[in-house]
Design an enzyme around this catalytic site. Sequence first.
Site, mmCIF file in Angstrom:
data_model
loop_
_atom_site.group_PDB
_atom_site.id
_atom_site.type_symbol
_atom_site.label_atom_id
_atom_site.label_comp_id
_atom_site.label_asym_id
_atom_site.label_seq_id
_atom_site.Cartn_x
_atom_site.Cartn_y
_atom_site.Cartn_z
ATOM 1 N N SER A 129 4.542 -4.932 -0.121
ATOM 2 C CA SER A 129 4.274 -4.737 1.301
ATOM 3 C C SER A 129 5.258 -5.577 2.104
ATOM 4 O O SER A 129 5.633 -6.684 1.681
ATOM 5 C CB SER A 129 2.849 -5.161 1.654
ATOM 6 O OG SER A 129 2.635 -5.115 3.053
ATOM 7 N N TYR A 142 -3.864 -11.347 1.658
ATOM 8 C CA TYR A 142 -3.177 -10.095 1.315
ATOM 9 C C TYR A 142 -1.670 -10.328 1.225
ATOM 10 O O TYR A 142 -1.022 -9.912 0.263
ATOM 11 C CB TYR A 142 -3.484 -9.028 2.366
ATOM 12 C CG TYR A 142 -2.762 -7.716 2.113
ATOM 13 C CD1 TYR A 142 -3.208 -6.847 1.116
ATOM 14 C CD2 TYR A 142 -1.640 -7.348 2.854
ATOM 15 C CE1 TYR A 142 -2.547 -5.651 0.872
ATOM 16 C CE2 TYR A 142 -0.977 -6.158 2.612
ATOM 17 C CZ TYR A 142 -1.435 -5.313 1.628
ATOM 18 O OH TYR A 142 -0.779 -4.134 1.380
#
Length: 267
Positions: A129, A142
């Site tokens: 990501s 995250y």
Amino acid sequence: MSKVVLITGGSSGIGKSVGEFLTKKGFVVYGTSRNPINIKNHPFKLVALDVRNIETINAAVLEVIKNEGRLDVLVNNAGMGITGPIEETPTDEMRKVFDTNLFGAVDVMKAVLPQMRKQESGLIINVTSIAGYMGLPFRGIYSATKGALEIVTEAIRMEVKNFGIEVTNVAPGDFATNIASGRYHTPVIEDSPYKQKYQENLNLMDAHVNGGSDPIEMAEAIFKIINTGKPKVHYKVGDFMQKFSIVLKKILPSKMYEKLIMNHYKM
């Protein structure tokens, strides 16, 4: 001979888009889901796999190899999100996300490597990501899981290169998927000192996902990587500003960059 591709988390979102695209391009595609029996009329084959259960990982990989005789490409896509102030997020929930996004991805790599080494060829694409390149408020855990997978990718690609195996990662920005529905949300606590800012950021995160790019962009990027003889270490897929934010982090003083992030998230 058509290449055989295994995509973890292939039942929806980016994984489904990638699998459908590659199927149309003539690849033999297997996706994974924890409960494939509940999914009807899927555009490609699904096998049962839970990245937090090593027995299901080994069984799924064995099934693909038994059916096809080889495994050419792993797209390590399965993952989950988590939001919340770090102070108020249960540590057990943090561990679950690390087990899924980092250790689950590592365990799937471990499962496919013996076959790829036997073939003297193979490609592993880890889906990370853009958030993994920076600590983001209320998304720190995250970001940490995806950043860790980026670093693991850098290391393992050097370890397996002599076996004819390539490893790379693709970092997507915001895409219009159902990731928000499967994300662990730390509850907004009524008397929390973080209440207002956290709620504002939750609303902003959902808006970013809802207004995100079409997942077909990720499918096209992964297709190009598969057809690249020598893939790069890192790929980024997203809008210009999301990718440019990584460049800014490299060139700006850290406090100035922090200020930009805080302004963006209205902190």
